[in-house]
Write a protein that holds these residues in place. Structure first.
Motif, PDB file in Angstrom:
ATOM      1  N   VAL A 157      16.729 -13.759 -26.809  1.00 29.62           N
ATOM      2  CA  VAL A 157      15.978 -14.166 -25.900  1.00 29.62           C
ATOM      3  C   VAL A 157      15.681 -13.316 -24.778  1.00 29.62           C
ATOM      4  CG1 VAL A 157      16.344 -16.149 -24.844  1.00 29.62           C
ATOM      5  CG2 VAL A 157      17.621 -16.463 -27.133  1.00 29.62           C
ATOM      6  N   THR A 158      17.035 -12.531 -24.652  1.00 29.30           N
ATOM      7  CA  THR A 158      17.215 -11.711 -23.982  1.00 29.30           C
ATOM      8  C   THR A 158      17.306 -10.520 -24.728  1.00 29.30           C
ATOM      9  OG1 THR A 158      19.571 -11.838 -22.917  1.00 29.30           O
ATOM     10  CG2 THR A 158      17.190 -13.282 -21.763  1.00 29.30           C
ATOM     11  N   SER A 159      18.188  -9.608 -23.534  1.00 29.20           N
ATOM     12  CA  SER A 159      18.988  -7.876 -23.794  1.00 29.20           C
ATOM     13  C   SER A 159      20.411  -8.652 -24.638  1.00 29.20           C
ATOM     14  CB  SER A 159      19.291  -7.054 -23.742  1.00 29.20           C
ATOM     15  OG  SER A 159      19.087  -7.234 -22.134  1.00 29.20           O
ATOM     16  N   PHE A 160      20.712  -9.592 -23.990  1.00 29.21           N
ATOM     17  CA  PHE A 160      22.419  -9.822 -23.849  1.00 29.21           C
ATOM     18  C   PHE A 160      22.705 -11.143 -25.109  1.00 29.21           C
ATOM     19  CE2 PHE A 160      20.287 -11.305 -19.923  1.00 29.21           C
ATOM     20  CZ  PHE A 160      21.077 -12.140 -19.903  1.00 29.21           C
ATOM     21  N   PHE A 161      21.137 -11.799 -25.181  1.00 28.58           N
ATOM     22  CA  PHE A 161      21.827 -12.982 -25.970  1.00 28.58           C
ATOM     23  C   PHE A 161      20.570 -13.241 -26.774  1.00 28.58           C
ATOM     24  CE2 PHE A 161      21.282 -18.229 -25.909  1.00 28.58           C
ATOM     25  CZ  PHE A 161      22.987 -18.447 -26.380  1.00 28.58           C
ATOM     26  N   GLU A 162      21.455 -14.224 -28.310  1.00 31.51           N
ATOM     27  CA  GLU A 162      20.159 -14.542 -28.978  1.00 31.51           C
ATOM     28  C   GLU A 162      20.779 -16.040 -29.724  1.00 31.51           C
ATOM     29  OE1 GLU A 162      20.879 -10.814 -31.755  1.00 31.51           O
ATOM     30  OE2 GLU A 162      22.760 -11.327 -32.159  1.00 31.51           O
ATOM     31  N   VAL A 163      19.858 -15.994 -30.319  1.00 27.17           N
ATOM     32  CA  VAL A 163      19.308 -17.571 -30.974  1.00 27.17           C
ATOM     33  C   VAL A 163      19.363 -16.624 -32.599  1.00 27.17           C
ATOM     34  CG1 VAL A 163      19.087 -18.793 -29.259  1.00 27.17           C
ATOM     35  CG2 VAL A 163      17.452 -17.805 -31.307  1.00 27.17           C
ATOM     36  N   VAL A 164      19.585 -17.640 -34.095  1.00 22.31           N
ATOM     37  CA  VAL A 164      19.483 -17.783 -34.963  1.00 22.31           C
ATOM     38  C   VAL A 164      18.450 -18.481 -36.019  1.00 22.31           C
ATOM     39  CG1 VAL A 164      20.623 -17.477 -37.887  1.00 22.31           C
ATOM     40  CG2 VAL A 164      21.048 -16.560 -36.505  1.00 22.31           C
ATOM     41  N   LEU A 165      17.595 -18.148 -35.854  1.00 20.46           N
ATOM     42  CA  LEU A 165      16.256 -19.661 -36.676  1.00 20.46           C
ATOM     43  C   LEU A 165      16.613 -19.137 -37.948  1.00 20.46           C
ATOM     44  CD1 LEU A 165      12.654 -20.466 -35.823  1.00 20.46           C
ATOM     45  CD2 LEU A 165      13.388 -19.563 -37.831  1.00 20.46           C
ATOM     46  N   GLN A 166      16.778 -20.880 -39.147  1.00 19.80           N
ATOM     47  CA  GLN A 166      16.819 -20.718 -39.984  1.00 19.80           C
ATOM     48  C   GLN A 166      15.434 -22.170 -40.924  1.00 19.80           C
ATOM     49  OE1 GLN A 166      21.070 -22.167 -40.967  1.00 19.80           O
ATOM     50  NE2 GLN A 166      20.811 -20.623 -42.518  1.00 19.80           N
ATOM     51  N   PHE A 167      14.712 -22.061 -41.384  1.00 17.32           N
ATOM     52  CA  PHE A 167      14.096 -22.697 -41.936  1.00 17.32           C
ATOM     53  C   PHE A 167      13.939 -22.627 -43.840  1.00 17.32           C
ATOM     54  CE2 PHE A 167       9.806 -23.347 -43.406  1.00 17.32           C
ATOM     55  CZ  PHE A 167      10.143 -24.716 -42.600  1.00 17.32           C
ATOM     56  N   TRP A 168      13.741 -24.105 -43.915  1.00 20.28           N
ATOM     57  CA  TRP A 168      13.525 -24.437 -45.711  1.00 20.28           C
ATOM     58  C   TRP A 168      12.434 -24.890 -45.805  1.00 20.28           C
ATOM     59  CZ3 TRP A 168      17.740 -24.541 -42.239  1.00 20.28           C
ATOM     60  CH2 TRP A 168      19.064 -23.887 -42.974  1.00 20.28           C
ATOM     61  N   GLU A 169      11.621 -24.440 -46.735  1.00 22.97           N
ATOM     62  CA  GLU A 169      10.854 -25.000 -46.595  1.00 22.97           C
ATOM     63  C   GLU A 169      11.017 -26.399 -47.865  1.00 22.97           C
ATOM     64  OE1 GLU A 169       5.985 -23.455 -47.165  1.00 22.97           O
ATOM     65  OE2 GLU A 169       7.297 -22.709 -48.940  1.00 22.97           O
ATOM     66  N   GLY A 170      10.189 -27.502 -47.620  1.00 20.69           N
ATOM     67  CA  GLY A 170      10.130 -29.093 -47.795  1.00 20.69           C
ATOM     68  C   GLY A 170       9.960 -28.702 -49.920  1.00 20.69           C
ATOM     69  N   ASP A 171       9.969 -29.731 -50.681  1.00 22.23           N
ATOM     70  CA  ASP A 171       9.508 -29.872 -51.832  1.00 22.23           C
ATOM     71  C   ASP A 171       9.237 -31.405 -52.234  1.00 22.23           C
ATOM     72  OD1 ASP A 171      11.656 -30.129 -52.687  1.00 22.23           O
ATOM     73  OD2 ASP A 171      12.282 -28.608 -53.043  1.00 22.23           O
ATOM     74  N   GLU A 172       9.214 -31.757 -53.657  1.00 22.08           N
ATOM     75  CA  GLU A 172       9.218 -33.120 -54.018  1.00 22.08           C
ATOM     76  C   GLU A 172      10.251 -33.631 -53.722  1.00 22.08           C
ATOM     77  OE1 GLU A 172       8.724 -30.781 -55.596  1.00 22.08           O
ATOM     78  OE2 GLU A 172       7.158 -30.428 -56.314  1.00 22.08           O
ATOM     79  N   GLU A 173      11.585 -33.154 -53.412  1.00 20.47           N
ATOM     80  CA  GLU A 173      12.768 -33.979 -53.112  1.00 20.47           C
ATOM     81  C   GLU A 173      13.007 -33.802 -51.698  1.00 20.47           C
ATOM     82  OE1 GLU A 173      15.721 -33.666 -55.761  1.00 20.47           O
ATOM     83  OE2 GLU A 173      14.427 -32.610 -57.117  1.00 20.47           O
TER      84      GLU A 173
END
Length: 213
Positions: A157-173
């Motif tokens: 986000v800045t040089s001293f703070f960050e986040v982690v993004l996670q994404f899962w694709e959807g399917d039939e279930e």
């Protein structure tokens, strides 16, 4: 000429500017290892160059080489001010290196939290590779997948703070799923409410970059 009515968001931005200039800028610069000169404090926010006028507190964004324009985005301005001014003391808070959802800290209902990101999961569905590139375009570093996520990316986000993004694709279930993870010590850096401003900025920037890819 009739004065244009200003929104509450505009008023809050100007109030925040006036509050910022009361802080000891020398401490902030040293605390977060920022670049500065006599007129400006410089930093990157989600991969974009920004600067803060030391006299007025005005935040400007760089759109091209040496082409700066004042940023009036409530989410962006309030997040930058909060990251710089919220923590106490003259030493930067310590990141834990462990991750959590922001809602879990406050026992927020998971369904309500997911509804906030619902429109983005639909936009990212079937665009995994484009999402990876969009994350990298703002400085994100792709990580080895965990919890079987299709995308796992650590985003500064800045040089001293960050986040982690996670994404899962959807399917039939299962429906597609999107999570933002925060360092367990995130409350040492910013208010809980500010996580929503930051989350909105981040996801909107990813959508913009994804569409341009």
């Amino acid at each position: 000429m009739e004065n244009k009515k200003r929104s509450n968001y505009d008023l809050q931005v100007d109030i925040a500017k006036n509050i910022f200039v009361k802080y000891n800028q020398k401490i902030l610069i040293q605390k977060f290892y920022l670049t500065a000169d006599s007129e400006w404090i410089y930093l990157k926010y989600l991969g974009m160059p920004f600067r803060i006028c030391r006299k007025s507190g005005r935040i400007e964004e760089c759109f091209a080489e040496d082409e700066w324009k004042e940023c009036r985005s409530f989410n962006t301005v309030m997040t930058i001010y909060d990251l710089l001014c919220y923590s106490r003391g003259e030493e930067m808070p310590v990141l834990s290196g462990s991750w959590c959802t922001a809602g879990s800290v406050f026992d927020i209902d998971r369904q309500n939290s997911e509804s906030f990101t619902k429109k983005y999961t639909a936009l990212f569905q079937n665009h995994v590779e484009e999402l990876k590139k969009a994350c990298q375009s703002i400085g994100g570093i792709l990580e080895k997948p965990f919890a079987r996520a299709d995308v796992t990316c650590r985003i500064p986000v800045t040089s001293f703070f960050e986040v982690v993004l996670q994404f899962w694709e959807g399917d039939e279930e299962f429906s597609p799923k999107l999570l933002l993870l925060w360092d367990k010590n995130f409350q040492s850096f910013l208010h809980y409410e500010t996580t929503f401003y930051l989350q909105n900025d981040l996801l909107e920037q990813l959508v913009k970059n994804l569409k341009n890819s």
